[in-house]
Write an enzyme that holds these catalytic residues in place. Sequence first.
Site, PDB file in Angstrom:
ATOM      1  N   HIS A   1       3.071  35.402 -24.699  1.00 62.30           N
ATOM      2  CA  HIS A   1       2.659  36.273 -24.696  1.00 62.30           C
ATOM      3  C   HIS A   1       2.677  36.686 -26.492  1.00 62.30           C
ATOM      4  O   HIS A   1       3.103  37.385 -26.628  1.00 62.30           O
ATOM      5  CB  HIS A   1       4.231  37.040 -24.703  1.00 62.30           C
ATOM      6  CG  HIS A   1       4.228  36.599 -22.550  1.00 62.30           C
ATOM      7  ND1 HIS A   1       4.106  35.720 -21.903  1.00 62.30           N
ATOM      8  CD2 HIS A   1       4.457  38.018 -22.359  1.00 62.30           C
ATOM      9  CE1 HIS A   1       3.975  36.455 -20.571  1.00 62.30           C
ATOM     10  NE2 HIS A   1       4.200  37.851 -20.940  1.00 62.30           N
TER      11      HIS A   1
ATOM     12  N   CYS B   1       4.536  30.290 -26.504  1.00 65.99           N
ATOM     13  CA  CYS B   1       4.669  31.413 -25.052  1.00 65.99           C
ATOM     14  C   CYS B   1       3.140  32.246 -25.511  1.00 65.99           C
ATOM     15  O   CYS B   1       3.500  32.346 -26.959  1.00 65.99           O
ATOM     16  CB  CYS B   1       6.329  32.129 -25.564  1.00 65.99           C
ATOM     17  SG  CYS B   1       5.358  33.770 -23.700  1.00 65.99           S
TER      18      CYS B   1
ATOM     19  N   GLU C   1       6.632  42.295 -21.536  1.00 70.61           N
ATOM     20  CA  GLU C   1       5.864  43.386 -20.423  1.00 70.61           C
ATOM     21  C   GLU C   1       5.831  44.612 -19.999  1.00 70.61           C
ATOM     22  O   GLU C   1       5.676  45.414 -19.031  1.00 70.61           O
ATOM     23  CB  GLU C   1       6.643  42.281 -19.139  1.00 70.61           C
ATOM     24  CG  GLU C   1       6.215  40.775 -19.114  1.00 70.61           C
ATOM     25  CD  GLU C   1       5.170  40.884 -18.407  1.00 70.61           C
ATOM     26  OE1 GLU C   1       4.479  41.760 -17.555  1.00 70.61           O
ATOM     27  OE2 GLU C   1       4.131  40.132 -18.957  1.00 70.61           O
TER      28      GLU C   1
ATOM     29  N   CYS D   1       0.104  29.871 -20.066  1.00 66.76           N
ATOM     30  CA  CYS D   1       1.239  29.854 -20.467  1.00 66.76           C
ATOM     31  C   CYS D   1       1.390  28.678 -20.595  1.00 66.76           C
ATOM     32  O   CYS D   1       1.730  27.277 -19.361  1.00 66.76           O
ATOM     33  CB  CYS D   1       1.981  30.123 -18.630  1.00 66.76           C
ATOM     34  SG  CYS D   1       3.825  30.437 -18.813  1.00 66.76           S
TER      35      CYS D   1
ATOM     36  N   ASP E   1      -0.928  33.674 -15.282  1.00 69.30           N
ATOM     37  CA  ASP E   1       0.044  33.731 -17.066  1.00 69.30           C
ATOM     38  C   ASP E   1       1.179  34.255 -15.981  1.00 69.30           C
ATOM     39  O   ASP E   1       0.537  35.301 -15.200  1.00 69.30           O
ATOM     40  CB  ASP E   1      -0.380  34.783 -18.192  1.00 69.30           C
ATOM     41  CG  ASP E   1       0.740  34.573 -19.158  1.00 69.30           C
ATOM     42  OD1 ASP E   1       1.573  33.041 -19.304  1.00 69.30           O
ATOM     43  OD2 ASP E   1       1.700  35.459 -19.067  1.00 69.30           O
ATOM     44  N   SER E   2       2.511  34.049 -17.023  1.00 65.71           N
ATOM     45  CA  SER E   2       3.354  34.745 -16.089  1.00 65.71           C
ATOM     46  C   SER E   2       3.372  36.453 -16.255  1.00 65.71           C
ATOM     47  O   SER E   2       4.611  36.981 -16.329  1.00 65.71           O
ATOM     48  CB  SER E   2       4.967  34.722 -16.215  1.00 65.71           C
ATOM     49  OG  SER E   2       4.783  33.744 -17.640  1.00 65.71           O
TER      50      SER E   2
END
Length: 260
Positions: free
Chosen positions: A185, A183, A151, A73, A10-11
């Site tokens: 996240h 997303c 993040e 992602c 994932d990012s």
Amino acid sequence: MSQSPIGIFDSGVGGISIWKEINQLLPNESTIYLADSKNAPYGTKSTDEILALCIENTELLLAKGSKLIVVACNTATTNAIQVLRENYPVKFIGIEPAIKPAALNTKTKKVGILATEGTLSSQLFQNTSKLYASGITVIEQIGEGLVTLIEAGRTNSKETRKLLAEYVEPMIKANIDALVLGCTHYPFLIPTLKTLLPSTVQIIDSGFAVAKQTKSILETEGLGDFDSSAGSHQFFTNADVEVLSSFVPQANTEISFLDF
């Protein structure tokens, strides 16, 4: 191959929400997780940039012996997974916003989706929306700034709450009864979202569906690890190890910095 790990990328830390679902459903499976936090967010990048990053992540996971790769992602899936499937011999499992269950179950005929720009503008997302959300009002909202805050370890900050309140207010006024998290996240924001949304709004993410698909592919391909012991897990980040550690359970895990 059955005892080889499942590769996940994932990012950043967002895909940990997917990893948790996979680990809960398949506790015997070992995993390797790549958090490409250095390049987060993917959602603001061009398709070519996203594809290049996905290729790099894929080749690193294959070099580490992954038997299957989960693209954890939404932006990477909608922009790159078809190319990955055409060019690599392993099975890929992607993730895209759960528009289908939201559209099938809405009673107000109005659903919201909170996602990155890269996901909302992708052809795959547009095609899925047309296929399943005909006759449904879909209120799209780019979650600008949310990935960066998560993040940075600021999931529960006042700034994060303020942004979320701003993003969901038009949806509440439009009388949505489902909010799709587009997303990986964003599931970490569910506790805050529950305080902002009416109790009549169902929050939908794709984590469990991805875990079920992972199990199905492993069984179909004969790649499942049926050892009675719990799997081991390696987590790699190219940014702050402490931030990644705060999202990851400590049992049977190894968390390291890797320059990729």
